[in-house]
Design an enzyme around this catalytic site. Structure first.
Site, mmCIF file in Angstrom:
data_model
loop_
_atom_site.group_PDB
_atom_site.id
_atom_site.type_symbol
_atom_site.label_atom_id
_atom_site.label_comp_id
_atom_site.label_asym_id
_atom_site.label_seq_id
_atom_site.Cartn_x
_atom_site.Cartn_y
_atom_site.Cartn_z
ATOM 1 N N HIS A 3 0.826 -1.209 0.000
ATOM 2 C CA HIS A 3 0.000 0.000 0.000
ATOM 3 C C HIS A 3 0.858 1.257 0.000
ATOM 4 O O HIS A 3 0.654 2.169 -0.821
ATOM 5 C CB HIS A 3 -0.901 -0.018 1.237
ATOM 6 C CG HIS A 3 -1.827 1.147 1.335
ATOM 7 N ND1 HIS A 3 -3.107 1.134 0.828
ATOM 8 C CD2 HIS A 3 -1.657 2.385 1.874
ATOM 9 C CE1 HIS A 3 -3.689 2.302 1.049
ATOM 10 N NE2 HIS A 3 -2.826 3.077 1.687
ATOM 11 N N GLU A 4 1.821 1.307 0.907
ATOM 12 C CA GLU A 4 2.653 2.512 1.024
ATOM 13 C C GLU A 4 3.580 2.669 -0.181
ATOM 14 O O GLU A 4 3.888 3.788 -0.586
ATOM 15 C CB GLU A 4 3.461 2.469 2.319
ATOM 16 C CG GLU A 4 2.615 2.481 3.580
ATOM 17 C CD GLU A 4 1.697 3.701 3.667
ATOM 18 O OE1 GLU A 4 2.069 4.778 3.138
ATOM 19 O OE2 GLU A 4 0.615 3.580 4.261
ATOM 20 N N HIS A 43 1.808 4.714 -2.817
ATOM 21 C CA HIS A 43 1.926 6.159 -2.590
ATOM 22 C C HIS A 43 3.330 6.648 -2.979
ATOM 23 O O HIS A 43 3.484 7.678 -3.653
ATOM 24 C CB HIS A 43 1.681 6.480 -1.110
ATOM 25 C CG HIS A 43 0.276 6.229 -0.648
ATOM 26 N ND1 HIS A 43 -0.822 6.686 -1.325
ATOM 27 C CD2 HIS A 43 -0.201 5.586 0.463
ATOM 28 C CE1 HIS A 43 -1.923 6.328 -0.668
ATOM 29 N NE2 HIS A 43 -1.568 5.646 0.407
#
Length: 454
Positions: A22-23, A26
């Site tokens: 997920h990170e 980003h």
């Protein structure tokens, strides 16, 4: 204790992998858009390892492995040198900020596609959607479903496995309570069936309630009442039962299959009964002292014996989803879309009360699932990771201020009004978001505790 540590370790590994994915979403999009990333951390708290990259980003592993974050250059959080102002997140256009925010959930969905692709290429063992017993007078019986039927389609969706059928039926009944099925009978003929459960859908959406509520069960082979593995400390071994014994009768009642035997034992905790067993071609009589155990607050009989299983008994039920590398991609994408749509539908129906809140699972249930699937094998653990990754992506898109979805709402509001949302409005939004998350987490923890206590 071994199971506990397995669950904890598998939970930490799963959360670490999915948060890193997920990170990284980003991080990757921010870097591609020219936004400076100050830190990429896996875990929270004090870092125990860190390295400064040539790009100026600090990469670190922190002490609490239950999350992670990406820290972007932002004038609202830190001092920014004049020559780097154009690299700050807050100086980007709303569309570029939205792209960064969407990237985290998008990478979770992409991870699920890759995970399902790996599974389909390697082969996924599953059960066929083969119907077992149908309760008289039940919705399934009224729909004309019979034992031995195979559910081939639900509302036009192909169902290759029992899991496919259960998800499709669940998704269908939370609407108007009507589900159209295509059935292949034991004689090979195809026919249509229609389940109707209007007004009863909420109860059917509770965990484990769907098939029993419809009056259905998955097909199981008739297992002969032959003793297999015995627990060393069980009453069966203490009473003289041996591996290979076939139970012919108990307390004067004929025992036809293992299901009869289990029902007989469970109904007589603490009793001593006379058995007739067949051993080495001759019949013998034994006195069996039935032990006691607690199950969901009820005392039941237990003797510490498992059936002797012949793998061929399960052949009619087994199937495998295996595809070539090219065919597996659209299958994986379809599975990701289907699971996402069902999850989103259930969450939406949960908000309006059509779906039971008991479906909310907290970290205890997730940890238990992680441990169970890790123990079952790599394919099952990958499937677990895919499902949790989808859930993580969907939850982060919810319009709650502390989540990516809530931040996206702020960017859209800025595009509409032509100026950033006021700090006061953002502060109120954060407070509301914290309250909403606490309520959701409270329900999830409560469900976990009730399930474990029950």
């Amino acid at each position: 204790m071994e199971g506990f540590f397995t669950s904890v370790l598998a939970f930490v590994v799963a959360i670490s992998i999915l948060v890193a994915v997920h990170e990284y979403g980003h991080f990757w999009v921010a870097r591609r858009l020219g936004i400076k990333v100050l830190r990429f951390s896996i875990g929270f708290g004090k870092p125990f390892w860190s390295r400064q990259g040539a790009d100026g980003t600090e990469y670190c592993l922190a002490a609490i492995p239950l999350g992670g974050y990406v820290k972007l250059l932002d004038e609202r959080d830190c001092d920014v040198r004049p020559e780097e102002v154009h690299l700050a997140f807050n100086r980007q256009s709303p569309m570029r900020r939205i792209a960064v925010l969407l990237a985290g959930p998008a990478f979770n969905f992409l991870f699920a596609v890759v995970a399902y692709w790996v599974m389909f290429v390697g082969g996924v063992p599953a059960m066929k959607p083969l119907v077992g017993e149908v309760s008289p007078g039940s919705p399934a019986a009224e729909a004309g479903i019979r034992s031995g039927d195979v559910i081939t389609e639900v509302d036009g969706h192909r169902t290759e496995t029992m899991t496919d059928a259960q998800l499709a039926i669940l998704d269908g009944i939370v609407g108007d309570g009507r589900v159209s099925l295509q059935i292949r009978g034991a004689d090979g003929s195809l026919r249509a069936a229609r389940l109707e459960v209007a007004g009863e859908t909420r109860g059917l959406t509770e965990p484990g309630a769907l098939f029993p509520g419809l009056g259905l069960s998955a097909w199981r082979p008739e297992i002969p009442p032959v003793i297999g593995e015995l627990s060393a400390d069980g009453s069966a071994a203490a009473s003289g039962l041996q591996t290979g014994d076939r139970v012919v009768a108990a307390a004067g009642e004929a025992v036809n299959d293992w299901s009869d035997w289990v029902d007989f034992i469970r109904a007589r905790p603490g009793e001593t009964v006379e058995l007739v067993v067949e051993r080495d071609g001759s019949r013998q009589r034994l006195a069996l002292a039935i032990g006691e155990a607690q199950e969901e607050g009820v005392v039941i009989g237990r003797i510490g014996a498992a059936p002797q299983l012949d793998s061929d008994l399960w052949a009619p039920l087994r199937t495998e989803q295996r595809y070539g590398p090219l065919e597996a991609f659209p299958r994986a994408a379809e599975q990701t879309w289907r699971m996402s749509a069902v999850t989103l539908s259930l969450l939406g129906r949960m908000v309006v009360g059509d779906v039971s809140l008991k479906n909310l699972s907290g970290p205890l249930t997730i940890a238990e699932g992680a441990g169970a699937t890790a123990s079952a094998g790599a394919t099952f653990f990958i499937s677990f990771l895919a499902l949790v990754s989808l859930s993580l992506g969907i939850i982060n898109l919810m319009p709650i201020p502390l989540l990516d979805g809530g931040q996206i709402v702020y960017q859209v509001a800025e595009m509409v009004k032509g100026s950033p949302v006021s700090e006061r409005a953002q502060l109120v939004g954060q407070q509301v978001g914290i309250l909403m998350l606490l309520v959701i987490m409270g329900f999830a923890f409560y469900n976990d505790i009730v399930r474990l206590a029950g």
